[in-house]
Design a protein around this motif. Structure first.
Motif, PDB file in Angstrom:
ATOM      1  N   THR A 127       0.804  -1.224   0.000  1.00 26.64           N
ATOM      2  CA  THR A 127       0.000   0.000   0.000  1.00 26.64           C
ATOM      3  C   THR A 127       0.835   1.272   0.000  1.00 26.64           C
ATOM      4  O   THR A 127       0.321   2.349  -0.316  1.00 26.64           O
ATOM      5  CB  THR A 127      -0.924   0.024   1.226  1.00 26.64           C
ATOM      6  OG1 THR A 127      -0.135  -0.141   2.413  1.00 26.64           O
ATOM      7  CG2 THR A 127      -1.970  -1.094   1.150  1.00 26.64           C
ATOM      8  N   HIS A 128       2.116   1.163   0.354  1.00 28.13           N
ATOM      9  CA  HIS A 128       2.968   2.352   0.465  1.00 28.13           C
ATOM     10  C   HIS A 128       4.364   2.043  -0.062  1.00 28.13           C
ATOM     11  O   HIS A 128       4.810   0.892  -0.019  1.00 28.13           O
ATOM     12  CB  HIS A 128       3.067   2.825   1.919  1.00 28.13           C
ATOM     13  CG  HIS A 128       1.774   3.336   2.481  1.00 28.13           C
ATOM     14  ND1 HIS A 128       0.718   2.502   2.792  1.00 28.13           N
ATOM     15  CD2 HIS A 128       1.357   4.609   2.782  1.00 28.13           C
ATOM     16  CE1 HIS A 128      -0.294   3.224   3.261  1.00 28.13           C
ATOM     17  NE2 HIS A 128       0.073   4.493   3.266  1.00 28.13           N
ATOM     18  N   HIS A 129       5.058   3.082  -0.530  1.00 27.95           N
ATOM     19  CA  HIS A 129       6.396   2.953  -1.095  1.00 27.95           C
ATOM     20  C   HIS A 129       7.327   3.987  -0.447  1.00 27.95           C
ATOM     21  O   HIS A 129       6.945   5.145  -0.297  1.00 27.95           O
ATOM     22  CB  HIS A 129       6.380   3.172  -2.611  1.00 27.95           C
ATOM     23  CG  HIS A 129       5.508   2.197  -3.349  1.00 27.95           C
ATOM     24  ND1 HIS A 129       4.134   2.324  -3.400  1.00 27.95           N
ATOM     25  CD2 HIS A 129       5.822   1.073  -4.055  1.00 27.95           C
ATOM     26  CE1 HIS A 129       3.629   1.326  -4.115  1.00 27.95           C
ATOM     27  NE2 HIS A 129       4.620   0.558  -4.513  1.00 27.95           N
ATOM     28  N   TYR A 130       8.522   3.533  -0.093  1.00 26.97           N
ATOM     29  CA  TYR A 130       9.521   4.417   0.501  1.00 26.97           C
ATOM     30  C   TYR A 130      10.902   4.079  -0.047  1.00 26.97           C
ATOM     31  O   TYR A 130      11.209   2.895  -0.274  1.00 26.97           O
ATOM     32  CB  TYR A 130       9.578   4.244   2.024  1.00 26.97           C
ATOM     33  CG  TYR A 130       8.463   4.895   2.792  1.00 26.97           C
ATOM     34  CD1 TYR A 130       8.621   6.158   3.364  1.00 26.97           C
ATOM     35  CD2 TYR A 130       7.241   4.247   2.950  1.00 26.97           C
ATOM     36  CE1 TYR A 130       7.595   6.749   4.080  1.00 26.97           C
ATOM     37  CE2 TYR A 130       6.203   4.835   3.665  1.00 26.97           C
ATOM     38  CZ  TYR A 130       6.385   6.084   4.226  1.00 26.97           C
ATOM     39  OH  TYR A 130       5.365   6.673   4.925  1.00 26.97           O
ATOM     40  N   ILE A 177      13.566   5.085   5.517  1.00 25.31           N
ATOM     41  CA  ILE A 177      13.030   3.908   6.214  1.00 25.31           C
ATOM     42  C   ILE A 177      12.592   4.220   7.640  1.00 25.31           C
ATOM     43  O   ILE A 177      11.675   3.596   8.162  1.00 25.31           O
ATOM     44  CB  ILE A 177      14.050   2.743   6.194  1.00 25.31           C
ATOM     45  CG1 ILE A 177      13.315   1.435   6.582  1.00 25.31           C
ATOM     46  CG2 ILE A 177      15.243   3.019   7.093  1.00 25.31           C
ATOM     47  CD1 ILE A 177      14.082   0.182   6.280  1.00 25.31           C
ATOM     48  N   GLU A 178      13.201   5.226   8.268  1.00 27.94           N
ATOM     49  CA  GLU A 178      12.743   5.589   9.610  1.00 27.94           C
ATOM     50  C   GLU A 178      11.309   6.113   9.562  1.00 27.94           C
ATOM     51  O   GLU A 178      10.494   5.834  10.451  1.00 27.94           O
ATOM     52  CB  GLU A 178      13.693   6.611  10.234  1.00 27.94           C
ATOM     53  CG  GLU A 178      15.081   6.031  10.519  1.00 27.94           C
ATOM     54  CD  GLU A 178      16.051   7.064  11.039  1.00 27.94           C
ATOM     55  OE1 GLU A 178      15.644   7.896  11.892  1.00 27.94           O
ATOM     56  OE2 GLU A 178      17.217   7.068  10.607  1.00 27.94           O
ATOM     57  N   ASP A 179      10.965   6.869   8.513  1.00 26.15           N
ATOM     58  CA  ASP A 179       9.588   7.325   8.331  1.00 26.15           C
ATOM     59  C   ASP A 179       8.661   6.137   8.062  1.00 26.15           C
ATOM     60  O   ASP A 179       7.516   6.106   8.539  1.00 26.15           O
ATOM     61  CB  ASP A 179       9.500   8.311   7.159  1.00 26.15           C
ATOM     62  CG  ASP A 179      10.240   9.610   7.427  1.00 26.15           C
ATOM     63  OD1 ASP A 179      10.387   9.983   8.611  1.00 26.15           O
ATOM     64  OD2 ASP A 179      10.685  10.246   6.448  1.00 26.15           O
ATOM     65  N   ALA A 180       9.155   5.172   7.294  1.00 25.16           N
ATOM     66  CA  ALA A 180       8.353   3.982   7.000  1.00 25.16           C
ATOM     67  C   ALA A 180       8.056   3.202   8.277  1.00 25.16           C
ATOM     68  O   ALA A 180       6.930   2.705   8.470  1.00 25.16           O
ATOM     69  CB  ALA A 180       9.081   3.092   5.994  1.00 25.16           C
ATOM     70  N   TYR A 181       9.031   3.095   9.170  1.00 27.53           N
ATOM     71  CA  TYR A 181       8.803   2.421  10.450  1.00 27.53           C
ATOM     72  C   TYR A 181       7.767   3.166  11.287  1.00 27.53           C
ATOM     73  O   TYR A 181       6.907   2.555  11.935  1.00 27.53           O
ATOM     74  CB  TYR A 181      10.110   2.299  11.245  1.00 27.53           C
ATOM     75  CG  TYR A 181      10.803   0.971  11.070  1.00 27.53           C
ATOM     76  CD1 TYR A 181      10.358  -0.152  11.750  1.00 27.53           C
ATOM     77  CD2 TYR A 181      11.901   0.837  10.231  1.00 27.53           C
ATOM     78  CE1 TYR A 181      10.980  -1.382  11.598  1.00 27.53           C
ATOM     79  CE2 TYR A 181      12.535  -0.388  10.064  1.00 27.53           C
ATOM     80  CZ  TYR A 181      12.066  -1.494  10.758  1.00 27.53           C
ATOM     81  OH  TYR A 181      12.681  -2.705  10.594  1.00 27.53           O
TER      82      TYR A 181
END
Length: 358
Positions: free
Chosen positions: A329-332, A337-341
């Motif tokens: 559902t999301h791409h980083y 990756i800290e924002d993704a976490y």
């Protein structure tokens, strides 16, 4: 001086940061992958929160899609530049545990070869794949070539989420015409729902409250949805089954409440297939356990791995039987990756899985 790569590094509970590490050296039986896509797993969040202990300084992540950058001197049957995946579980392939089929419990070439959870090495006991490069041990047992025509996102769920979710259905020994309840429709629960559908269950009850996950559960094969914020899930499942209970209950979250709910909806002689990662003691409720005399089976399962498992899962994807890519559902970028976490650990914005690309 060794060339450096970017990697997501566990510092302490509550802190995973993007840092730099040397690109690994390649041993005779190893392969070095250049990661093209990876993702974040719920188990990584357990690590982040300190609920599952790992060593400080470890690179996290166990779901790699990549390209072979370099092969060890003893590795045959593969080529540099080849697209591959490796399972989250990387058995030695030649240990006693591997040779009896217990890949996930493989402790390598020790005296007896068994070690609980020993097959899970990436991001647990060795550096994982949330990085630009990944060292894959025992490469000939673990590298699975990606079929032409399949995208990274289509096969991204194979290393762990599909393998784990499907194994919940397989461990439950679902039969044609079975009634199955799946407690929690996160990524693993959704794949358990898909696995139950593929194995022939005709009534599949997904327990979930998030609307986006409820809709995805229907796409994956759920015939009924039970919203635990609106009704008591045990009462509702017993109503759906006319008081009989389910043949198989799959627990896909890892908390006492869902484990106990799964136990309470089982018919006598039914199977509770447990996929959750538990961070505390579990209690088995006495009454639904029938004082230990109800012929129930409680089966725990760690994600199956190895290249043959990966090949089979990619065949499922290629056949069109399951569209696992829709779970992304999301791409980083790896740099974020800290924002993704932060997004994934707080389950914001309808997130199911995130694709991370170096």
């Amino acid at each position: 001086m060794a060339e450096l790569m970017k990697a997501a590094i566990f510092i302490k509970p509550g802190r995973i940061v993007l840092g730099e590490k040397p690109i690994p050296d390649v041993g005779p039986l190893d392969a070095l992958l250049r990661i093209t896509t990876t993702t974040i797993c719920g188990t990584d969040v357990h690590i982040l929160k300190g609920e599952y202990p790992v060593e400080a300084g470890l690179t996290i992540g166990h779901e790699p899609v990549g390209v072979i950058e370099k092969l060890g001197s003893a590795v045959t049957g593969y080529e540099e530049g080849q697209r591959v995946i490796a399972g989250a579980i990387t058995p030695a392939g030649t240990s006693y545990a591997s040779l009896c089929g217990c890949h996930a419990q493989c402790g390598g070439q020790g005296k007896h070869g068994f070690k609980a959870i020993g097959g899970w090495r990436f991001g647990n006991t060795i550096d994982g794949c949330q990085a630009e490069y990944l060292l894959v041990p025992d490469a000939m047992a673990n590298l699975a070539p990606v079929p032409d025509g399949l995208t990274d996102e289509q096969v991204l769920m194979c290393p762990d989420i599909m393998s784990t979710g499907f194994s919940g259905a397989e461990s439950g020994k679902i039969k044609i015409g079975d009634t199955v309840a799946v407690f929690a429709q996160g990524p693993i629960g959704l794949c358990a729902t898909a696995g139950a559908h593929m194995m022939g269950a005709t009534t599949i009850i997904g327990v979930e409250t998030v609307p986006e996950r409820q809709e995805m559960a229907r796409r994956m094969g759920a015939t009924h949805i039970v919203d635990f914020n609106k009704v008591d899930p045990v009462d509702e499942i017993m109503n759906i089954t006319d008081g009989r209970g389910v043949d198989v209950a799959i627990e896909a979250l890892g908390i006492q409440e869902t484990f106990e709910g799964a136990m309470r909806v089982l018919r006598p002689g039914g199977t509770l297939s447990s996929l959750g990662v538990y961070s505390g003691d579990l209690a088995i409720p006495l009454e639904p356990f029938s004082a230990g005399l109800g012929d129930h089976t409680i089966r725990t399962t760690l994600c199956p791995g190895g290249k043959e498992r990966m090949r089979r899962l990619m065949d499922v994807v290629a056949s069109g039987r399951v569209d696992a890519g829709q779970l992304v559902t999301h791409h980083y970028p790896l740099d974020s990756i800290e924002d993704a976490y932060e997004l994934f650990s707080h389950q914001r914005d309808g997130v199911l899985k995130v694709a991370i690309r170096p």
